[in-house]
Structure formats: structure tokens, C-alpha cells
Motif scaffolding. Structure first.
Motif, PDB file in Angstrom:
ATOM      1  N   VAL A 221      17.865  47.377  59.082  1.00  0.00           N
ATOM      2  CA  VAL A 221      16.835  47.745  59.115  1.00  0.00           C
ATOM      3  C   VAL A 221      17.310  49.531  59.396  1.00  0.00           C
ATOM      4  CG1 VAL A 221      14.468  48.743  60.699  1.00  0.00           C
ATOM      5  CG2 VAL A 221      15.270  46.543  60.545  1.00  0.00           C
ATOM      6  N   ASN A 222      17.225  49.501  58.088  1.00  0.00           N
ATOM      7  CA  ASN A 222      17.910  51.040  58.153  1.00  0.00           C
ATOM      8  C   ASN A 222      16.747  52.339  58.291  1.00  0.00           C
ATOM      9  OD1 ASN A 222      20.278  52.950  57.709  1.00  0.00           O
ATOM     10  ND2 ASN A 222      18.933  53.903  55.714  1.00  0.00           N
ATOM     11  N   LYS A 223      16.913  53.486  58.299  1.00  0.00           N
ATOM     12  CA  LYS A 223      16.328  54.562  58.759  1.00  0.00           C
ATOM     13  C   LYS A 223      15.038  54.651  60.328  1.00  0.00           C
ATOM     14  CE  LYS A 223      15.294  55.799  53.571  1.00  0.00           C
ATOM     15  NZ  LYS A 223      14.559  56.049  52.665  1.00  0.00           N
ATOM     16  N   ALA A 224      15.893  54.178  61.328  1.00  0.00           N
ATOM     17  CA  ALA A 224      15.552  53.692  62.534  1.00  0.00           C
ATOM     18  C   ALA A 224      15.082  55.140  62.842  1.00  0.00           C
ATOM     19  CB  ALA A 224      16.237  52.484  62.864  1.00  0.00           C
ATOM     20  N   ASP A 225      15.996  56.099  62.888  1.00  0.00           N
ATOM     21  CA  ASP A 225      15.928  57.243  63.201  1.00  0.00           C
ATOM     22  C   ASP A 225      14.215  57.468  62.903  1.00  0.00           C
ATOM     23  OD1 ASP A 225      16.405  59.564  61.340  1.00  0.00           O
ATOM     24  OD2 ASP A 225      16.896  57.680  60.406  1.00  0.00           O
ATOM     25  N   MET A 226      13.716  57.375  62.322  1.00  0.00           N
ATOM     26  CA  MET A 226      12.244  57.313  61.963  1.00  0.00           C
ATOM     27  C   MET A 226      10.938  56.813  62.982  1.00  0.00           C
ATOM     28  SD  MET A 226      11.536  57.319  58.054  1.00  0.00           S
ATOM     29  CE  MET A 226      12.958  59.070  56.740  1.00  0.00           C
ATOM     30  N   MET A 227      12.357  55.881  63.733  1.00  0.00           N
ATOM     31  CA  MET A 227      10.799  54.659  64.614  1.00  0.00           C
ATOM     32  C   MET A 227      10.844  55.845  66.240  1.00  0.00           C
ATOM     33  SD  MET A 227      12.389  51.268  63.251  1.00  0.00           S
ATOM     34  CE  MET A 227      10.573  50.107  62.829  1.00  0.00           C
ATOM     35  N   THR A 228      10.187  55.150  66.719  1.00  0.00           N
ATOM     36  CA  THR A 228      10.031  55.222  67.965  1.00  0.00           C
ATOM     37  C   THR A 228      10.622  53.672  68.585  1.00  0.00           C
ATOM     38  OG1 THR A 228       7.931  54.308  68.444  1.00  0.00           O
ATOM     39  CG2 THR A 228       7.811  56.746  68.138  1.00  0.00           C
ATOM     40  N   LEU A 229      11.143  53.923  69.566  1.00  0.00           N
ATOM     41  CA  LEU A 229      12.037  53.068  71.452  1.00  0.00           C
ATOM     42  C   LEU A 229      10.469  51.886  71.022  1.00  0.00           C
ATOM     43  CD1 LEU A 229      13.791  51.589  72.528  1.00  0.00           C
ATOM     44  CD2 LEU A 229      12.810  52.427  74.606  1.00  0.00           C
ATOM     45  N   GLU A 230       9.180  52.348  71.051  1.00  0.00           N
ATOM     46  CA  GLU A 230       7.988  51.100  71.426  1.00  0.00           C
ATOM     47  C   GLU A 230       8.169  49.938  69.735  1.00  0.00           C
ATOM     48  OE1 GLU A 230       4.143  52.316  72.573  1.00  0.00           O
ATOM     49  OE2 GLU A 230       3.484  51.284  71.114  1.00  0.00           O
ATOM     50  N   GLN A 231       8.186  50.785  68.677  1.00  0.00           N
ATOM     51  CA  GLN A 231       8.199  50.465  67.493  1.00  0.00           C
ATOM     52  C   GLN A 231       8.705  49.744  66.678  1.00  0.00           C
ATOM     53  OE1 GLN A 231       7.657  53.940  65.112  1.00  0.00           O
ATOM     54  NE2 GLN A 231       5.410  53.790  65.189  1.00  0.00           N
ATOM     55  N   ARG A 232       9.877  49.982  67.605  1.00  0.00           N
ATOM     56  CA  ARG A 232      11.383  48.788  67.561  1.00  0.00           C
ATOM     57  C   ARG A 232      11.218  47.892  68.777  1.00  0.00           C
ATOM     58  NH1 ARG A 232      14.629  54.069  68.306  1.00  0.00           N
ATOM     59  NH2 ARG A 232      15.379  53.359  70.408  1.00  0.00           N
ATOM     60  N   GLN A 233      11.031  47.971  69.775  1.00  0.00           N
ATOM     61  CA  GLN A 233      10.586  46.761  70.278  1.00  0.00           C
ATOM     62  C   GLN A 233       9.479  45.522  69.515  1.00  0.00           C
ATOM     63  OE1 GLN A 233       8.765  49.292  73.735  1.00  0.00           O
ATOM     64  NE2 GLN A 233      11.082  48.788  75.375  1.00  0.00           N
ATOM     65  N   ALA A 234       8.420  46.495  69.151  1.00  0.00           N
ATOM     66  CA  ALA A 234       7.487  45.684  68.539  1.00  0.00           C
ATOM     67  C   ALA A 234       8.149  44.820  67.243  1.00  0.00           C
ATOM     68  CB  ALA A 234       6.518  46.547  67.677  1.00  0.00           C
ATOM     69  N   TRP A 235       9.118  45.303  67.048  1.00  0.00           N
ATOM     70  CA  TRP A 235       9.696  44.743  65.573  1.00  0.00           C
ATOM     71  C   TRP A 235      10.959  44.119  65.794  1.00  0.00           C
ATOM     72  CZ3 TRP A 235       8.376  43.532  60.875  1.00  0.00           C
ATOM     73  CH2 TRP A 235       7.427  44.900  59.667  1.00  0.00           C
ATOM     74  N   ALA A 236      11.798  44.594  67.315  1.00  0.00           N
ATOM     75  CA  ALA A 236      12.359  43.340  67.607  1.00  0.00           C
ATOM     76  C   ALA A 236      11.556  42.067  68.155  1.00  0.00           C
ATOM     77  CB  ALA A 236      12.883  43.884  68.765  1.00  0.00           C
ATOM     78  N   ASP A 237      10.697  42.160  68.445  1.00  0.00           N
ATOM     79  CA  ASP A 237      10.022  41.116  69.345  1.00  0.00           C
ATOM     80  C   ASP A 237       9.587  39.930  67.646  1.00  0.00           C
ATOM     81  OD1 ASP A 237       9.640  41.778  71.740  1.00  0.00           O
ATOM     82  OD2 ASP A 237       7.825  42.946  71.320  1.00  0.00           O
ATOM     83  N   TYR A 238       8.988  40.600  66.620  1.00  0.00           N
ATOM     84  CA  TYR A 238       8.829  39.723  65.750  1.00  0.00           C
ATOM     85  C   TYR A 238      10.075  39.391  64.704  1.00  0.00           C
ATOM     86  CZ  TYR A 238       7.543  38.820  61.027  1.00  0.00           C
ATOM     87  OH  TYR A 238       6.770  38.734  59.192  1.00  0.00           O
ATOM     88  N   PHE A 239      11.030  40.045  64.810  1.00  0.00           N
ATOM     89  CA  PHE A 239      11.980  39.070  64.021  1.00  0.00           C
ATOM     90  C   PHE A 239      12.640  38.525  65.092  1.00  0.00           C
ATOM     91  CE2 PHE A 239      12.636  44.136  62.442  1.00  0.00           C
ATOM     92  CZ  PHE A 239      12.190  43.666  61.128  1.00  0.00           C
ATOM     93  N   GLU A 240      12.987  38.445  66.132  1.00  0.00           N
ATOM     94  CA  GLU A 240      12.792  37.110  66.855  1.00  0.00           C
ATOM     95  C   GLU A 240      12.335  35.729  66.993  1.00  0.00           C
ATOM     96  OE1 GLU A 240      15.956  40.342  70.336  1.00  0.00           O
ATOM     97  OE2 GLU A 240      13.449  38.830  70.704  1.00  0.00           O
ATOM     98  N   ASN A 241      10.587  36.467  67.018  1.00  0.00           N
ATOM     99  CA  ASN A 241      10.117  35.226  66.803  1.00  0.00           C
ATOM    100  C   ASN A 241      10.458  34.657  65.480  1.00  0.00           C
ATOM    101  OD1 ASN A 241       8.810  35.054  69.437  1.00  0.00           O
ATOM    102  ND2 ASN A 241       7.241  36.633  68.288  1.00  0.00           N
TER     103      ASN A 241
END
Ligand SMILES: Nc1nc2c(ncn2[C@@H]2O[C@H](COP(=O)(O)OP(=O)(O)OP(=O)(O)O)[C@@H](O)[C@H]2O)c(=O)[nH]1
Length: 637
Positions: A221-241
Motif C-alpha cells: 500500500v504505497n503513498k501511505a504518507d497520505m493516510m492518517t494513523l487511524e486510517q491505516r489501522q482501519a485498513w490493517a483490520d480489513y486486510f487481516e480479516n
């Protein structure tokens, strides 16, 4: 909508016209060798082998006019055909609602159909071949396979009335992908953090496993500098699920780190003075980091990797190489695939620590499969950028995702409507120094601007007027605003799918604070929020009040408009990217405060998004030089 046909468009249609009416006639007659083919019905026919330059063969073909599409399919099939004039012109009535966008209910229904048909979004398979297969046989099988795949997608599109991405149609590009997959131990799909699923093909993961079950997949997931920490957490949850093997990366941050390292090394030799881009105090020297503290698991889920960590992850996720008897040892092969503009070149540049591949905002730069020897252990296989088949709700959505080019855009109200609904009005006003006049709620307004209202405000503030009537040039304004959106100057990150749906405006709320404004415009957001609309009106421009007829005065007017808005420190320029990249050989040697802070933040475990918000605070008490900062890895060849 059929996009205007490129002057350079290739295709059988053009070739036939040229053949028939004499253009290049003599050269066409002697252009290729006769090839004897057999079609699916067992009928024999002869074609001329095309002898085109390699770059022509590799040109990405994503959208074709109806005739080209038809003729190209016929060419692939090797069939004869008759044409029939069709009369299926759709008339769209323009009423209050933007006809190019979907209502909430329509969007829900469309997304449901996407879900139901998701498993039909496939990538073409390379047909089976072995030692006995002749190149001609393989060529025929590949064409047949591609043709069947295209037919399947066309059917999916027509029968279910679904919109697909302008997926790659050029067989040469798919051949490159097949080769990269066959060659790679680990296939890395690079996606844009702002909408990871739009750019991901899960069928590609399946195909990789079909080719060889030992091969592995990684979603970068490139350009992650554009995301907030909370957004990365939400996506991390999704990818793991979903059981997706993922990591967050930012080629932009990594590049800044490389530059900062190089500059810091130079500064060891000479007491250089740093060019600081804003008011934040920057330590003159970076001290070596004592030891790396262990990272907790939450941090591992969401952190943006450095290039060293990414390389280590590649080796960790790739299967161990099992050499057959007598086989020479080889490096681990990492294949990099993804849509144009997701940042493949930037990622590779960051990994090799030197500019070897040109970085550009124009889609389709990387057109040849390249191998790059990254280290003693790793070889990278870079595949041309290619658009996978995926569903889209509207063409406007595709434009906003950077999948359809803005410069060829004729219908801009849809994409502008999307921007207007996603980026808060106050933020747009603060970024561009303009006042957006919206229809009052009692007159039927929705409380948020329409695309047209935003465009008019922008055109007025910049002095863009149409010829003749001299009204605000919305089309020109749209090009600027949409490019800013695609580049990420106006930020919006799509939330992961969830039930119930995550509220997108809430998900993005942290992206519209003062820290996300250009340095010289900070403070204006709060100021604006505290000022009543009537007061703001007195200093801001009003689309109805400013005359745009006087063309020679336009520049002056623009400047004065923005000065009025921003007071003495006014700035008529565009929003600067927080980590915008200005590459030059000389530039590398100029360590700026911002770049230095980026490096220190990454090495000291500070969230880069947090860094932007609290820049100064993080550097109180001095920062330390990263451990192991060294020269970029030399290339093998
Ligand atoms: N903010 C941000 N921008 C990035 C990042 N990576 C790439 N970009 C920008 O995205 C744009 C496209 O990057 P490229 O590296 O050219 O993309 P590509 O995938 O190689 O594109 P093709 O060569 O067309 O296949 C450039 O303007 C980059 O500056 C990142 O991590 N963060």
C-alpha cells in the motif's frame, strides 16, 4: 461516453483506412511476412505479420472507439466480419441531479451488483505450453486466450450493465505480466493508499498461485504518507480479516530519507548550512541512534516501512529458493506490478537509492519489463503499469482515481461534483483563497457546494473566463482542481468496506485541519471558521460581483483577490504537498528542514502524519542520526 480518439491511435480500423486510401500504401504492402493461421473453425487464412517498433507494440491500449474495439477483436479472432449499423444512442435528461453521478440508493445497488459479479473479474491466463510448443502455436493460443477473456468481460459489462475500468487490451502488455509472474518468487501488487481496492486485482493473486503454488503475494500500500494513523489501522483490520498479506510504504518518504541521508553524510565533512523551508527549528546535526527499540505488534500492523525494512520484508515473504540438482544459485526475484501512477518507479527509485527510472505524473511511462539487481540477494522485475479489470461506479470516479486522464476530459461536472462532496467547503476555501457561494438551504441547496459552485468560485478567484460571454471558465478550473485531487493535494482516502458502512467524511476528518494547509496559509482555516459568513463575504470575492471580461487585468485581479483574502501574507500559489518531491542531482545535496525531519521521524518511530501536525514539538531536545545510514546499495549491473 466514447473518448475522443487519439491522433496516434493504432488499430485495424486505421490500418484498413490507410491501406485502402493509399496512406503508406507502398510500405504497407511490403510490411510483413505472410503467416498462415487457422481459426477456431479450422479454416485457414493468411495474415501479414506486423513489424512494428517495440514501443508501438507495447503501447498501452485501454479504451478503444467502438470500431477499433470491434476490428481489434476480429483481428485477434482471425475472423471475417460484416458490419451492421447500430442505433442505440442513449439520451440523458439533465435535471437537478447530476446525471453523471449516482444517488446513494443507486450506488448501493451498483455496489451490490459489483459484489455479486466480483469473481468474474479475471486477468487473462497464459495458455499452457511445453518444450514441444512452437512459437507460432504459442502465439495463436495466447491470442485465442486473450480473445476469450475479452469476450467474457464484454459480456459481463453488457449483460449486467456494469462499468469496468479501461482495462489493458494490448496482448504485448499482458505477455510482459505473464513473464514477470513466471519469473518472480514474490509478486508485489502496488496500490494507491487512497483507494487500495480500486487498484487491486485479487484474481492476480490467484493466478500467481496457479502458476506455482510456492510463489507468494504481497500487497504494497504505497503513498501511505497520505493516510492518517487511524486510517491505516482501519485498513490493517480489513486486510487481516480478508487474509491479505499487506504492508504500508511511502516511496515519497523513503526518497526524502535517502536524500536526507546523503546530505547528512556530506554535512559531516563540511559544516553546511541547511535550507529550512518553514519556521520549524531543525537540529544542525543528527546523532547516531543508540539502539533500535522493539516495535509492538500494533505498530507493526500500521507502520510505514523504510526501504531497508521493505527489502527485508521481501526476503521474508518470498519462499526459500529450492535449487534443483546442478542448478546454479540465484537471487530471489521480486515482481512489481500495478496500475500506472501508483508509484512503481518511485518505489524502485527509493529502493535503489538513486534515480534510474524516470518519475512522472503521466500514466504509462514504464513500458518495458526490466530487471534491477538490488543487492546480492534480491532482483527486482518491474512490469509495465497496467490497468486490471475492475468495477467502477461512474466514469467520474475513474477520473478522480486517476485512471482516466484529465486532459482528455469533456464531461467535468461529475468528477467536480465528487470533489465538492468529499472535500469540506471551508478547506477548499482556505486552500484556494476563495469564497464558494452556495445555494441557500431554503432555496433547495444541500448545505454543501455542487461541483459547479466550486468550479465557478475557483475560476473567479483565478480570473479564468470563457471567451465571448466572459463567464467563469468552469472547464479550465476543473482541470486544475481535479489534478490537485489526483495528485493528493486535496486529500481523500476511501474507507475499507464494512457493515455498516464507515462514514467517509468522518474517516477523513483529520485531513482537513490547519496542518494540511500550505505553511503560509495556516491559521486561515480557524480564522475563517470564527468569522461569520457575512464578514467573510466582505473580504472575499463573489462570483457574481467580479467581472472577468477584462482579460489583460486578469493576473492582477487574481493576485489582488488572493491578497484580499489572505491579508498581507497572501499567497496566490497552489497548495504544496507536505512531502512534495523536487528531484535534482543538486537538490540531493540541499538538505531542507522538512526532509531532515522526515528522516528523523521515520528513524525515531514518529508517525509521519503526526510529524506534520506537531513538527516542532518532536524535535525539542534534538534529534538523532539514524543508525546504519549508509550509501545506497550499489547495483550489480
Ligand atoms: N505522496 C506520495 N506520492 C507518491 C508516492 N509514490 C509516488 N508518488 C507520486 O505518484 C506519481 C506517480 O509515481 P510513479 O513512480 O511515476 O508511478 P508508476 O507507477 O511508476 O507509473 P508508471 O511509470 O506510469 O507505471 C508521481 O507524481 C509520484 O511523485 C508516495 O509514496 N507518496
Amino acid at each position: 461516453m466514447v473518448l475522443p480518439k487519439s491522433k496516434n491511435s493504432v488499430g485495424l480500423g486505421n490500418s484498413l483506412m490507410n491501406d485502402r486510401f493509399g496512406k503508406n500504401k507502398s510500405s504497407n504492402m511490403h510490411r510483413g511476412n505472410a503467416i498462415h493461421r487457422t481459426n477456431q473453425l479450422g479454416e485457414k487464412y493468411v495474415t501479414n505479420e506486423k513489424q512494428e517498433a517495440a514501443w508501438v507494440k507495447m503501447r498501452s491500449v485501454t479504451e478503444q472507439g467502438a470500431l477499433d474495439e470491434f476490428l481489434n477483436t476480429a483481428e485477434l479472432a482471425g475472423t471475417d466480419f460484416t458490419a451492421e449499423k447500430m442505433n442505440n444512442v442513449k439520451i440523458v435528461h439533465v435535471d437537478q441531479k447530476n446525471p453523471y453521478l449516482l444517488s446513494a440508493a443507486e450506488e448501493r445497488a451498483t455496489k451490490k451488483r459489483h459484489k455479486d459479479n466480483h469473481n468474474r473479474l479475471t486477468v487473462p491466463r497464459r495458455p499452457h505450453w511445453d518444450d514441444k510448443t512452437t512459437p507460432q502455436e504459442l502465439d495463436d493460443r495466447e491470442r485465442t486466450s486473450l480473445l476469450e477473456w475479452r469476450r467474457g468481460l464484454a459480456e459481463l459489462q453488457e449483460i449486467n450493465d456494469l462499468l469496468l475500468t479501461p482495462f489493458e487490451r494490448n496482448i504485448e502488455v499482458w505477455r510482459q505480466l505473464w513473464r514477470v509472474i513466471e519469473r518472480s518468487d514474490l509478486v508485489v501488487q502496488i496500490v494507491d493508499a487512497r483507494n487500495p481496492l480500486m487498484f487491486r486485482s485479487d484474481d492476480l493473486d490467484k493466478y500467481v498461485k496457479e502458476v506455482d503454488a510456492r510463489k507468494n503475494n504481497l500487497l504494497l500500500v504505497n503513498k501511505a504518507d497520505m493516510m492518517t494513523l487511524e486510517q491505516r489501522q482501519a485498513w490493517a483490520d480489513y486486510f487481516e480479516n480478508e487474509g491479505i498479506n499487506y504492508t504500508f510504504f511511502s516511496a515519497e518518504l523513503a526518497k526524502e530519507m535517502n536524500e536526507a541521508r546523503a546530505a547528512a553524510e556530506e554535512s559531516d565533512d563540511s559544516e553546511g548550512s541547511y535550507e529550512d523551508e518553514d519556521e520549524v527549528e531543525v537540529p544542525k546535526k543528527l546523532e547516531p541512534q543508540e539502539e533500535t527499540e522493539p516495535r509492538d505488534s500494533e505498530d507493526n500492523r500500521t507502520r510505514i516501512l523504510t526501504t531497508d525494512e521493505l527489502e527485508a520484508l521481501f526476503l521474508e515473504r518470498a519462499p526459500k529458493i529450492q535449487l534443483k540438482e546442478g542448478e546454479a544459485p540465484r537471487k530471489t526475484s521480486i515482481g512489481l506490478v500495478g496500475y500506472p501512477n501508483v508509484g512503481k518507479s518511485s518505489t524502485i527509485n527509493a529502493l535503489i537509492g538513486a534515480k534510474k527510472v524516470s518519475v512522472s505524473a503521466t500514466p504509462g511511462k514504464t513500458k518495458h519489463f526490466q530487471t534491477i539487481h538490488l543487492s546480492e540477494e534480491v532482483i527486482l522485475c518491474d512490469c509495465p503499469g497496467l490497468v486490471f479489470p475492475n468495477f467502477a461506479t461512474t466514469k467520474a470516479e475513474l477520473v478522480c482515481n486517476g485512471v482516466l486522464p484529465i486532459d482528455q476530459l469533456r464531461e467535468f461536472t461529475g468528477p467536480a461534483g465528487i470533489v465538492a462532496s468529499r472535500i469540506p467547503k471551508r478547506f477548499l476555501e482556505a486552500v484556494y483563497g476563495m469564497k464558494i457561494k452556495i445555494r441557500a438551504q431554503e432555496e433547495g441547496g444541500l448545505g454543501v457546494p455542487t461541483g459547479s459552485e466550486v468550479l465557478r468560485a475557483y475560476a473567479t478567484a483565478r480570473g479564468f473566463a470563457t471567451q465571448g460571454m466572459g463567464s467563469p471558465d468552469e472547464s479550465r478550473a476543473a482541470r486544475y482542481i481535479l489534478k490537485d485531487y489526483v495528485k493528493g493535494k486535496l486529500l481523500f482516502c476511501t474507507p475499507p468496506p464494512a457493515d455498516p458502512e464507515i462514514d467517509a467524511l468522518h474517516f477523513n476528518r483529520e485531513l482537513y485541519d490547519d496542518a494540511h494547509l500550505p505553511a503560509r496559509r495556516r491559521g486561515h482555516l480557524a480564522e475563517m471558521e470564527s468569522v461569520a459568513d457575512s464578514d467573510v463575504n466582505s473580504v472575499a470575492m463573489d462570483a457574481d460581483e467580479i467581472s472577468l471580461q477584462d482579460a489583460p487585468l486578469r493576473g492582477q485581479k487574481t493576485a489582488s483577490i488572493d491578497r484580499t483574502f489572505f491579508g498581507r501574507q497572501g499567497n496566490a500559489g497552489h497548495l504544496r504537498m507536505p512531502f512534495s518531491y523536487q528531484y535534482s542531482e543538486q537538490g540531493k545535496k540541499q538538505l531542507t528542514g522538512r526532509k531532515q525531519r522526515t528522516m528523523v521521524a521515520l528513524e525515531n518511530d514518529i508517525d509521519p502524519a503526526d510529524l506534520r501536525r506537531n513538527g516542532k514539538k518532536h524535535f525539542k531536545g534534538g534529534a538523532r542520526r539514524p543508525k546504519g545510514a549508509g550509501k545506497p546499495t550499489p547495483l550489480d549491473d
